[in-house]
Design an enzyme around this catalytic site. Sequence first.
Site, PDB file in Angstrom:
ATOM      1  N   SER A  14     145.858  23.874 -84.161  1.00  0.00           N
ATOM      2  CA  SER A  14     147.277  23.542 -83.955  1.00  0.00           C
ATOM      3  C   SER A  14     147.480  22.025 -83.856  1.00  0.00           C
ATOM      4  O   SER A  14     148.526  21.509 -84.280  1.00  0.00           O
ATOM      5  CB  SER A  14     147.840  24.253 -82.721  1.00  0.00           C
ATOM      6  OG  SER A  14     147.225  23.796 -81.552  1.00  0.00           O
ATOM      7  N   ASN A  15     146.492  21.314 -83.333  1.00  0.00           N
ATOM      8  CA  ASN A  15     146.603  19.846 -83.336  1.00  0.00           C
ATOM      9  C   ASN A  15     146.484  19.300 -84.761  1.00  0.00           C
ATOM     10  O   ASN A  15     147.190  18.357 -85.126  1.00  0.00           O
ATOM     11  CB  ASN A  15     145.542  19.229 -82.424  1.00  0.00           C
ATOM     12  CG  ASN A  15     145.943  19.287 -80.963  1.00  0.00           C
ATOM     13  OD1 ASN A  15     146.806  18.544 -80.522  1.00  0.00           O
ATOM     14  ND2 ASN A  15     145.351  20.212 -80.219  1.00  0.00           N
ATOM     15  N   ARG A  66     118.612  21.853 -84.980  1.00  0.00           N
ATOM     16  CA  ARG A  66     119.796  21.081 -84.614  1.00  0.00           C
ATOM     17  C   ARG A  66     119.909  19.786 -85.451  1.00  0.00           C
ATOM     18  O   ARG A  66     120.985  19.406 -85.912  1.00  0.00           O
ATOM     19  CB  ARG A  66     119.688  20.744 -83.121  1.00  0.00           C
ATOM     20  CG  ARG A  66     120.640  19.745 -82.589  1.00  0.00           C
ATOM     21  CD  ARG A  66     121.858  20.405 -82.046  1.00  0.00           C
ATOM     22  NE  ARG A  66     123.011  19.544 -82.261  1.00  0.00           N
ATOM     23  CZ  ARG A  66     124.155  19.674 -81.643  1.00  0.00           C
ATOM     24  NH1 ARG A  66     124.318  20.647 -80.780  1.00  0.00           N
ATOM     25  NH2 ARG A  66     125.142  18.886 -81.895  1.00  0.00           N
ATOM     26  N   ILE A  93     128.690  19.235 -79.832  1.00  0.00           N
ATOM     27  CA  ILE A  93     128.379  17.875 -79.384  1.00  0.00           C
ATOM     28  C   ILE A  93     127.811  17.110 -80.577  1.00  0.00           C
ATOM     29  O   ILE A  93     126.913  17.598 -81.271  1.00  0.00           O
ATOM     30  CB  ILE A  93     127.395  17.912 -78.202  1.00  0.00           C
ATOM     31  CG1 ILE A  93     128.106  18.523 -76.989  1.00  0.00           C
ATOM     32  CG2 ILE A  93     126.883  16.511 -77.873  1.00  0.00           C
ATOM     33  CD1 ILE A  93     127.239  18.725 -75.778  1.00  0.00           C
ATOM     34  N   HIS A 110     141.477  15.804 -75.228  1.00  0.00           N
ATOM     35  CA  HIS A 110     140.877  16.664 -74.214  1.00  0.00           C
ATOM     36  C   HIS A 110     141.978  17.186 -73.290  1.00  0.00           C
ATOM     37  O   HIS A 110     142.835  16.413 -72.852  1.00  0.00           O
ATOM     38  CB  HIS A 110     139.831  15.890 -73.416  1.00  0.00           C
ATOM     39  CG  HIS A 110     139.143  16.724 -72.392  1.00  0.00           C
ATOM     40  ND1 HIS A 110     138.177  17.658 -72.722  1.00  0.00           N
ATOM     41  CD2 HIS A 110     139.300  16.805 -71.049  1.00  0.00           C
ATOM     42  CE1 HIS A 110     137.772  18.265 -71.614  1.00  0.00           C
ATOM     43  NE2 HIS A 110     138.439  17.777 -70.588  1.00  0.00           N
ATOM     44  N   ASP A 146     133.411  13.637 -73.336  1.00  0.00           N
ATOM     45  CA  ASP A 146     134.777  13.458 -72.807  1.00  0.00           C
ATOM     46  C   ASP A 146     134.869  12.213 -71.923  1.00  0.00           C
ATOM     47  O   ASP A 146     135.696  12.159 -71.004  1.00  0.00           O
ATOM     48  CB  ASP A 146     135.225  14.703 -72.001  1.00  0.00           C
ATOM     49  CG  ASP A 146     135.209  15.965 -72.850  1.00  0.00           C
ATOM     50  OD1 ASP A 146     135.519  15.878 -74.044  1.00  0.00           O
ATOM     51  OD2 ASP A 146     134.873  17.034 -72.303  1.00  0.00           O
ATOM     52  N   GLU A 175     150.060  18.054 -76.229  1.00  0.00           N
ATOM     53  CA  GLU A 175     149.062  17.529 -77.167  1.00  0.00           C
ATOM     54  C   GLU A 175     149.666  17.320 -78.553  1.00  0.00           C
ATOM     55  O   GLU A 175     149.362  16.331 -79.227  1.00  0.00           O
ATOM     56  CB  GLU A 175     147.884  18.504 -77.289  1.00  0.00           C
ATOM     57  CG  GLU A 175     147.041  18.608 -76.031  1.00  0.00           C
ATOM     58  CD  GLU A 175     145.848  19.534 -76.218  1.00  0.00           C
ATOM     59  OE1 GLU A 175     145.628  20.043 -77.336  1.00  0.00           O
ATOM     60  OE2 GLU A 175     145.131  19.750 -75.236  1.00  0.00           O
TER      61      GLU A 175
HETATM   62  C1  GRF Z   1     142.949  21.566 -77.542  1.00  0.00           C
HETATM   63  O1  GRF Z   1     143.336  22.081 -76.298  1.00  0.00           O
HETATM   64  C2  GRF Z   1     142.237  20.268 -77.371  1.00  0.00           C
HETATM   65  O2  GRF Z   1     142.649  19.560 -76.246  1.00  0.00           O
HETATM   66  C3  GRF Z   1     140.807  20.704 -77.204  1.00  0.00           C
HETATM   67  O3  GRF Z   1     140.660  21.819 -78.037  1.00  0.00           O
HETATM   68  C4  GRF Z   1     141.919  22.453 -78.211  1.00  0.00           C
HETATM   69  C5  GRF Z   1     142.148  22.589 -79.688  1.00  0.00           C
HETATM   70  O4  GRF Z   1     143.274  23.382 -79.975  1.00  0.00           O
HETATM   71  N1  GRF Z   1     139.902  19.631 -77.513  1.00  0.00           N
HETATM   72  P1  GRF Z   1     143.737  23.543 -81.495  1.00  0.00           P
HETATM   73  O5  GRF Z   1     142.558  24.090 -82.276  1.00  0.00           O
HETATM   74  O6  GRF Z   1     144.165  22.193 -81.987  1.00  0.00           O
HETATM   75  O7  GRF Z   1     144.861  24.519 -81.452  1.00  0.00           O
END
Ligand code: GRF
Length: 210
Positions: A14-15, A66, A93, A110, A146, A175
């Site tokens: 979603s981001n 890895r 990571i 984060h 983080d 976000e």
């Molecule tokens: C978000 O809550 C972000 O803060 C974290 O992972 C999640 C990703 O959500 N790092 P999406 O896949 O962007 O919906």
Amino acid sequence: MPCRILVLISGNGSNLQAIIDACAHGEISGEIIGVISNVPSAYGLERAKSAGIPCRVIDHKAFTQRADFDQALFDAMQAYQPDLVVLAGFMRILSEKIVTHYLGHMINIHPSLLPKYPGLNTHQRAIDAGDSNHGATVHFVTAELDGGPAIAQSQCTIRPNESVQSLAERVHALEHKLYPKVVAWYASGRLRLIEGKTYMDGQLKSCDLS
Ligand code: GRF
């Protein structure tokens, strides 16, 4: 030259979608030139395909070592020649080699007001602690999980008896406004990491809440 943005995901994306939309609306002077997922079924890959963005899957489960996954991921990233790497829910990571190579050119979001609650289950931890505020942080990526220099935060109050799901949804909504804004700052050359500190428009940037 528009900023070449590479987005790494593991899930819903979603981001990623918020950044795709911001690019489409001309809010970011850049373009997403690729999306890499370590999870073949990540819904974010569908979002990228719908937007016509090239995708790669580097499935960590396909590697017994890895180090081999790390190298394959590094090679895939390098192939895109990105100016900025955006971690958007990428749940692996990163190797020291990747972090070092992209230092100052890689950011993460984060779901907590860092330095509070690095790691997982941030919403539950904020509720359990009785915090009055919670939110999200965008930061430069360093070797510390983080823990890199913060760029910006967005916050909300925690409501009485609020559920984890409700709080998570509200932080997610924050976000989706915060991350495209920070990507836009970077893409327009306003944001820099200098000697381990965040600078905006040439000034040392304290992590103001927005
Ligand atoms: C978000 O809550 C972000 O803060 C974290 O992972 C999640 C990703 O959500 N790092 P999406 O896949 O962007 O919906």
